[in-house]
Design a protein around this motif. Structure first.
Motif, short mmCIF file in Angstrom:
data_model
loop_
_atom_site.label_atom_id
_atom_site.label_comp_id
_atom_site.label_asym_id
_atom_site.label_seq_id
_atom_site.Cartn_x
_atom_site.Cartn_y
_atom_site.Cartn_z
N ALA A 102 16.02 48.67 26.75
CA ALA A 102 15.68 49.74 25.81
C ALA A 102 16.69 50.87 25.89
O ALA A 102 17.09 51.44 24.87
CB ALA A 102 14.27 50.25 26.10
N GLY A 103 17.13 51.20 27.11
CA GLY A 103 18.16 52.23 27.26
C GLY A 103 19.46 51.81 26.63
O GLY A 103 20.17 52.62 26.01
N ARG A 106 19.17 52.29 22.91
CA ARG A 106 19.21 53.71 22.55
C ARG A 106 20.63 54.25 22.58
O ARG A 106 21.08 54.93 21.63
CB ARG A 106 18.32 54.49 23.52
N LEU A 107 21.38 53.96 23.64
CA LEU A 107 22.75 54.48 23.75
C LEU A 107 23.68 53.85 22.73
O LEU A 107 24.50 54.55 22.11
CB LEU A 107 23.29 54.25 25.16
N ALA A 110 22.88 55.29 19.32
CA ALA A 110 23.29 56.69 19.22
C ALA A 110 24.80 56.81 19.06
O ALA A 110 25.29 57.58 18.21
CB ALA A 110 22.83 57.45 20.47
N LEU A 131 21.85 63.02 25.74
CA LEU A 131 20.75 62.13 25.36
C LEU A 131 20.07 61.54 26.57
O LEU A 131 18.83 61.50 26.65
CB LEU A 131 21.30 61.02 24.46
N VAL A 135 16.19 62.15 27.12
CA VAL A 135 15.27 61.06 26.78
C VAL A 135 14.97 60.16 27.97
O VAL A 135 13.83 59.73 28.15
CB VAL A 135 15.84 60.22 25.62
#
Length: 264
Positions: A102-103, A106-107, A110, A131, A135
């Motif tokens: 999940a990380g 996200r990165l 982004a 971020l 987060v």
């Protein structure tokens, strides 16, 4: 006459409960791994064959960790930007399992969005650091992010605690000197950028630390073995095959991602 009640000995009852718990735990781990793998496949496109970018021929390989439950957070981006330059990035989120995947998502998402602004690499990496702090403060992550300009062949890049790219030029191979920058999520410090004018027939290798990190050797030893193997190889497919033959291991506990870029 009442029949005697037969009771299972306590040690047998405990063993039965333990077996049930083990089966349930294995099922839960398998389910999480399946979810994590599906998330990785949805977010991280993998190319089976070489592909072209402006001024570059690219080959990508992703190798999962050997331990079934240790799906990690390795990721990469190779994308042409609206201005004609090419966004190049590779990263690794600390940890394993669904949280790391999940990380990664996200990165990666982004960075892909932020790069549209045309902001310089050190600014992009700084925003990613913000971020992570905002987060996902329980995680750290490493990253390299940069732009390749096809007309000038100039690579401008920044990094946060990630192993340096390896440049192969002729018969020589060497790790690039990294601009200053610590792991995402480790501090609120700034990031620097570096620029390099690449040449026709150069090869640049980006990779995650799963390629060079092993329990029995230091990162410096792994990097030395990588540069020694890469020297003189400028075909991206041959490069990846060679370094995996030398450095690949069936007992690695971390995912490995490699991006080989031939300059033409």
């Amino acid at each position: 006459m009442r029949k005697p009640v037969t009771r299972m000995p306590r040690y047998q009852s405990d063993a039965a409960h333990a077996d049930t718990d083990s089966v349930r735990l294995a099922a839960e781990l398998a389910a999480e791994r399946n979810v994590t793998l599906e998330l990785q496949r949805a977010i991280l496109p993998l190319h089976e064959a070489p592909f072209d970018l402006p001024g570059l021929r690219a080959v990508v390989r992703y190798l999962p960790a050997s331990q079934d439950s240790r799906v990690g957070g390795d990721w990469y981006i190779t994308a042409e930007m609206p201005g004609g330059h090419v966004l190049l990035a590779i990263g690794d989120v600390g940890g394993h399992g669904l949280a790391a995947a999940a990380g990664m998502a996200r990165l990666r998402g982004a960075l892909a969005g932020l790069a549209i602004t045309g902001a310089p690499p050190e600014r992009l990496v700084g925003w990613l650091n913000d971020l992570v702090h905002h987060v996902g403060p329980e995680h750290t992550a490493s990253v390299i992010a940069g732009y390749f300009d096809p007309p000038t062949r100039v690579l401008t890049w920044a990094q946060a605690g990630h192993p340096p790219p390896v440049l192969v030029r002729g018969q020589q191979a060497a790790a690039l000197r990294s601009p200053a920058g610590i792991l995402l999520g480790a501090a609120r410090s700034g990031y620097d950028a570096a620029s390099l004018e690449l040449r026709r027939d150069d090869l640049l290798l980006l990779y995650s630390d799963g390629l060079i990190e092993r329990r029995h050797r230091s990162l410096d030893e792994g990097l030395a073995a990588l540069t020694a193997t890469a020297a003189g190889i400028t075909d991206p497919e041959n490069m990846i095959s060679a370094v995996l033959d030398t450095l690949g291991s069936t007992d690695t506990e971390d995912d490995t991602c490699l991006v080989a870029l031939y300059v033409y």
